[in-house]
Design a protein around this motif. Structure first.
Motif, PDB file in Angstrom:
ATOM      1  N   ASP A  45       0.847  -1.184   0.000  1.00  0.00           N
ATOM      2  CA  ASP A  45       0.000   0.000   0.000  1.00  0.00           C
ATOM      3  C   ASP A  45       0.890   1.243   0.000  1.00  0.00           C
ATOM      4  O   ASP A  45       2.077   1.175   0.342  1.00  0.00           O
ATOM      5  N   LEU A  46       0.321   2.365  -0.379  1.00  0.00           N
ATOM      6  CA  LEU A  46       1.053   3.624  -0.381  1.00  0.00           C
ATOM      7  C   LEU A  46       0.689   4.423   0.863  1.00  0.00           C
ATOM      8  O   LEU A  46      -0.479   4.465   1.263  1.00  0.00           O
ATOM      9  N   LEU A  47       1.690   5.046   1.468  1.00  0.00           N
ATOM     10  CA  LEU A  47       1.481   5.848   2.666  1.00  0.00           C
ATOM     11  C   LEU A  47       1.382   7.320   2.266  1.00  0.00           C
ATOM     12  O   LEU A  47       2.352   7.915   1.804  1.00  0.00           O
ATOM     13  N   ARG A  61       9.824  -0.041  -1.158  1.00  0.00           N
ATOM     14  CA  ARG A  61      10.105  -0.756  -2.411  1.00  0.00           C
ATOM     15  C   ARG A  61       9.954  -2.262  -2.272  1.00  0.00           C
ATOM     16  O   ARG A  61       9.441  -2.937  -3.174  1.00  0.00           O
ATOM     17  N   HIS A  62      10.424  -2.809  -1.173  1.00  0.00           N
ATOM     18  CA  HIS A  62      10.368  -4.264  -0.980  1.00  0.00           C
ATOM     19  C   HIS A  62       9.167  -4.694  -0.152  1.00  0.00           C
ATOM     20  O   HIS A  62       9.050  -5.885   0.183  1.00  0.00           O
ATOM     21  N   GLY A  63       8.271  -3.751   0.155  1.00  0.00           N
ATOM     22  CA  GLY A  63       7.147  -4.048   1.025  1.00  0.00           C
ATOM     23  C   GLY A  63       7.566  -3.978   2.485  1.00  0.00           C
ATOM     24  O   GLY A  63       8.739  -4.173   2.819  1.00  0.00           O
ATOM     25  N   SER A  71      14.437  -9.023  -7.995  1.00  0.00           N
ATOM     26  CA  SER A  71      13.926  -9.554  -9.256  1.00  0.00           C
ATOM     27  C   SER A  71      12.416  -9.753  -9.223  1.00  0.00           C
ATOM     28  O   SER A  71      11.765  -9.793 -10.265  1.00  0.00           O
ATOM     29  N   GLY A  72      11.844  -9.877  -8.017  1.00  0.00           N
ATOM     30  CA  GLY A  72      10.417 -10.107  -7.889  1.00  0.00           C
ATOM     31  C   GLY A  72       9.585  -8.845  -7.797  1.00  0.00           C
ATOM     32  O   GLY A  72       8.358  -8.910  -7.760  1.00  0.00           O
ATOM     33  N   LEU A  73      10.226  -7.686  -7.779  1.00  0.00           N
ATOM     34  CA  LEU A  73       9.490  -6.426  -7.676  1.00  0.00           C
ATOM     35  C   LEU A  73       8.691  -6.155  -8.946  1.00  0.00           C
ATOM     36  O   LEU A  73       9.177  -6.392 -10.058  1.00  0.00           O
ATOM     37  N   ASN A  74       7.489  -5.634  -8.783  1.00  0.00           N
ATOM     38  CA  ASN A  74       6.671  -5.241  -9.924  1.00  0.00           C
ATOM     39  C   ASN A  74       6.948  -3.759 -10.185  1.00  0.00           C
ATOM     40  O   ASN A  74       6.216  -2.875  -9.738  1.00  0.00           O
ATOM     41  N   TYR A  75       8.034  -3.488 -10.896  1.00  0.00           N
ATOM     42  CA  TYR A  75       8.480  -2.112 -11.114  1.00  0.00           C
ATOM     43  C   TYR A  75       7.432  -1.290 -11.862  1.00  0.00           C
ATOM     44  O   TYR A  75       7.232  -0.109 -11.568  1.00  0.00           O
TER      45      TYR A  75
END
Length: 299
Positions: A45-47, A61-63, A71-75
């Protein structure tokens, strides 16, 4: 993007926090919100909140809890989400290894160039059905870079303006041979996350800048074997405290109402779409509603 009758833009500052930085202290009117995108879910979520009365949005960025690997980030989802909520500027904060003796642990580098060595990531919002070629010759907004350097120096932080960030795939660190090779290329620091992030921010016409926070020397350094995990973690969290102070100091500068970006970041797509309007895939165009809406509507 809020714009008044004179063309003045009211900035909304997006902050992407890297390793060790999972929140921003001092935010008022704090609210975590779920943001959906056509590219899937962002890292978290965004703060939303205000700092010094200025609107800003923070994305870990990494939760929270650091649960997603580089590599698993949804850029694409991360950048789309920031653009979708109205961000005009993005400040990226990233932990890195140093490739230069003069950039020791605890040092900050305001990056101006990247070398992208990643290979397992989606790197563009565009593709079959709607093709675009965007220039990333100068991938960092110089206006934001100036502001970050000035704020860091004002706080007395050890900072270097300018440097090349080598983005590796990871999640493993470099071999010794790779580290020596990257040093021979003149790279300053090495990390795993700022590509394709910077490329996607440019495609989304967002002003983007990176502060690379050195946690250790990469494995090229003769003292590398003497470095312990607890030492790196200590530097990591010390850097995070300094990063929070930097964000607080730079927001009043980048948060001033302004006109068009002097570096042209907010017009990056002006002449980049190459697919003829009649040949564009409606489904692809629909996914680009926020990222490229300004130029697609004009067409």
């Amino acid at each position: 993007m809020a714009e008044d009758a004179t063309g003045t833009v009211e900035p909304l500052i997006g902050i992407i926090g890297g390793s060790g930085l999972y929140d921003i202290d001092g935010l008022e009117e704090k609210e975590w919100r779920t943001v959906e995108t056509p590219w899937g879910a962002p890292s978290d979520d965004l703060l939303f909140g205000r700092l010094h009365g200025l609107r800003c949005v923070f994305l870990p960025r990494h939760g929270r809890g650091h649960k997603i690997s580089p590599s698993g980030l949804n850029y694409r989802a991360n950048i789309d989400a920031l653009k979708r909520v109205g961000c005009t500027d993005v400040l990226s904060l990233s932990a890195v290894g140093s490739l230069k003796e003069e950039l020791p642990p605890g040092h900050f580098v305001v990056i101006d160039q990247f070398i992208d060595r990643t290979f397992a990531r989606e790197k563009s919002f565009f593709g079959t059905g709607c093709v675009a070629h965007v220039s990333v010759a100068h991938p960092v907004c110089s206006r934001l870079g100036d502001a970050l350097e000035g704020a860091a120096r004002g706080l007395g932080l050890p900072v270097t303006r300018g440097g090349t960030y080598l983005t590796m795939e990871g999640p493993q660190f470099s071999t010794y041979a790779e580290s020596v090779l990257y040093r021979s290329w003149g790279c300053s620091v090495i990390g795993m996350t700022n590509m394709p992030e910077a490329k996607l921010a440019r495609e989304a016409e967002l002003c983007y800048a990176t502060v690379a926070m050195v946690t250790d020397y990469d494995c090229w350094h003769e003292g590398h074997d003497a470095v312990t995990v607890d030492q790196v973690v200590k530097v990591l969290f010390g850097n995070a405290d300094n990063a929070r102070a930097l964000v607080k100091a730079v927001l009043p500068v980048v948060g001033q109402n302004r006109g068009l970006c002097s570096a042209g970041c907010d017009r990056a797509l002006e002449y980049s779409l190459i697919t003829a309007p009649a040949a564009r895939d409606p489904e692809v165009v629909a996914k680009l509603d926020v990222v490229a809406g300004r130029v697609l509507k004009a067409a």
